[in-house]
Design a protein around this motif. Structure first.
Motif, short mmCIF file in Angstrom:
data_model
loop_
_atom_site.label_atom_id
_atom_site.label_comp_id
_atom_site.label_asym_id
_atom_site.label_seq_id
_atom_site.Cartn_x
_atom_site.Cartn_y
_atom_site.Cartn_z
N UNK A 201 -32.53 43.62 -36.23
CA UNK A 201 -31.52 42.72 -36.66
C UNK A 201 -32.11 41.73 -37.11
N UNK A 202 -31.33 41.00 -38.85
CA UNK A 202 -32.26 39.86 -39.21
C UNK A 202 -32.80 39.13 -38.37
N UNK A 203 -31.44 38.50 -37.62
CA UNK A 203 -31.68 37.77 -36.65
C UNK A 203 -33.08 37.30 -35.49
N UNK A 204 -33.37 39.09 -35.40
CA UNK A 204 -34.30 39.09 -34.35
C UNK A 204 -34.83 37.76 -33.86
N UNK A 205 -34.59 37.56 -31.95
CA UNK A 205 -35.34 36.83 -32.06
C UNK A 205 -36.85 37.04 -31.16
N UNK A 206 -37.02 37.62 -31.48
CA UNK A 206 -38.13 38.96 -30.93
C UNK A 206 -39.51 39.36 -31.83
N UNK A 207 -39.32 39.29 -32.87
CA UNK A 207 -39.87 39.50 -34.00
C UNK A 207 -39.68 38.89 -35.47
N UNK A 208 -40.71 39.52 -36.56
CA UNK A 208 -39.98 39.26 -38.38
C UNK A 208 -40.24 40.80 -38.44
N UNK A 209 -39.88 40.74 -39.72
CA UNK A 209 -39.25 41.85 -41.11
C UNK A 209 -40.94 41.94 -41.08
N UNK A 210 -41.60 41.31 -40.81
CA UNK A 210 -43.41 42.07 -40.76
C UNK A 210 -43.52 43.36 -39.92
#
Length: 254
Positions: A201-210
Motif C-alpha cells: 500500500x502506498x500509505x503502508x504504516x510499517x514500511x517504505x517503498x525501499x
C-alpha cells in the motif's frame, strides 16, 4: 474443517485430503498479529477466481494453534517459520505451491522461496519486510500505544484468546529490541528463482517503498511490484477487488 497437525502444532483451515491434486495450492501466511479467521473470505474468493486449492494456517502461538513453546525470539524466528512451512508442504504432499504472505508472512514467504526453491512455484507478498527501518519501528510504537489505550487488546483476544498478551508482546519486544535493528534478509533474495508479485500500500504504516524496491531488484526470478494508492498495510482488506484481480492474473499466468 479445522484439523490439528500435532507434529507442527498448527491449526489448518482446510482438510488437504479434499484438495484437487491436479490444481495448484495457495498457502496463506498471516501477519504478526493475524490468524486464519482474520483473512476473512479472501482465500475462498481467490480460490474461486484462480481455480486453485487454498490453505491457511495459524502458526504456533496464534489463533487456535497451540501456545508458544518459547516466549522469546531471536533474529532467526522467521527462518524457523520458513522451515516449518517446508515441513508442512512435505507432510501434506503438496505440489505446485504458491505462497501468499502478509507482513511477517510475506517475509516468511521470501525466505521459504529462497531456502526451498524446489517446493515453491510462485510467491505473492503484501507489506513484506527484508530489513528494519524507521517506519516499521514507528508503526510498532504506535500499535503499542493503541494496545494500551484503546480496545485493540479486546479485538485481538477474540482471535487469540489467552495467547493474546504473548502474541503482542513477542512482536513488539522483538522488533523494538536494540539487538534486532540490524536484522536483514536481503542476502536471501537472489536465491528466489520463482516468479513473485510484491504488493504494498502506498500509505503502508510499517514500511517504505525501499522494501519493495529491494525485493524486486534482488530476486532472481521474474518479480513485479504492485503499489496500491491510498491504502495502508493490509491491501487485501483495503483494496480487495484490485488485489483479487491482480493476484488472480498472477496465479493464472504461472
Amino acid at each position: 474443517m479445522d484439523i490439528l497437525i500435532d507434529t507442527n502444532r498448527l491449526r489448518l483451515s482446510n482438510d488437504p485430503k479434499s484438495f484437487n491434486p491436479l490444481l495448484s495450492t495457495i498457502i496463506f501466511l498471516h501477519d504478526s498479529l493475524g490468524c486464519i479467521k482474520l483473512w476473512r473470505d479472501f482465500p475462498e474468493e481467490l480460490s474461486k477466481s484462480s481455480n486453485c486449492n487454498v490453505l491457511s494456517y495459524d502458526r504456533q502461538g496464534y489463533g487456535k494453534s497451540d501456545s508458544f513453546s518459547e516466549l522469546k525470539r531471536n533474529k532467526k524466528y522467521l527462518h524457523k517459520e520458513a522451515d516449518v512451512l517446508a515441513k508442512l508442504i512435505d507432510q501434506l504432499a503438496l505440489k505446485n505451491v504458491i505462497l501468499f504472505g502478509h507482513s511477517d508472512g510475506g517475509s516468511i514467504a521470501l525466505l521459504a522461496a529462497s531456502l526451498y526453491p524446489e517446493k515453491i512455484k510462485g510467491i505473492i507478498t503484501e507489506g513484506a519486510h527484508v530489513f528494519v527501518e524507521k517506519e516499521t519501528l514507528q508503526g510498532i510504537k504506535d500499535a503499542k500505544v493503541a494496545y494500551e489505550t484503546t480496545n485493540l487488546k479486546d479485538k485481538l483476544a477474540k482471535y487469540h484468546g489467552k495467547k493474546t498478551e504473548d502474541v503482542f508482546r513477542m512482536w513488539t519486544e522483538t522488533w523494538l529490541s536494540p539487538s534486532f535493528k540490524d536484522w536483514n534478509i536481503e542476502s536471501y533474495l537472489p536465491g528466489i528463482q520463482c516468479s513473485s508479485l510484491i504488493i504494498q500500500g502506498e500509505n503502508d504504516e510499517y514500511g517504505s517503498m525501499d522494501q519493495v524496491s529491494s525485493i524486486v531488484r534482488k530476486t532472481s526470478g521474474d518479480s513485479k511490484s504492485l503499489i496500491i494508492p491510498n491504502v495502508g498495510h493490509t491491501p487485501h482488506k483495503e483494496a480487495t477487488e484490485v488485489v483479487l484481480k491482480k493476484t488472480t492474473d498472477f496465479t493464472l499466468n504461472l
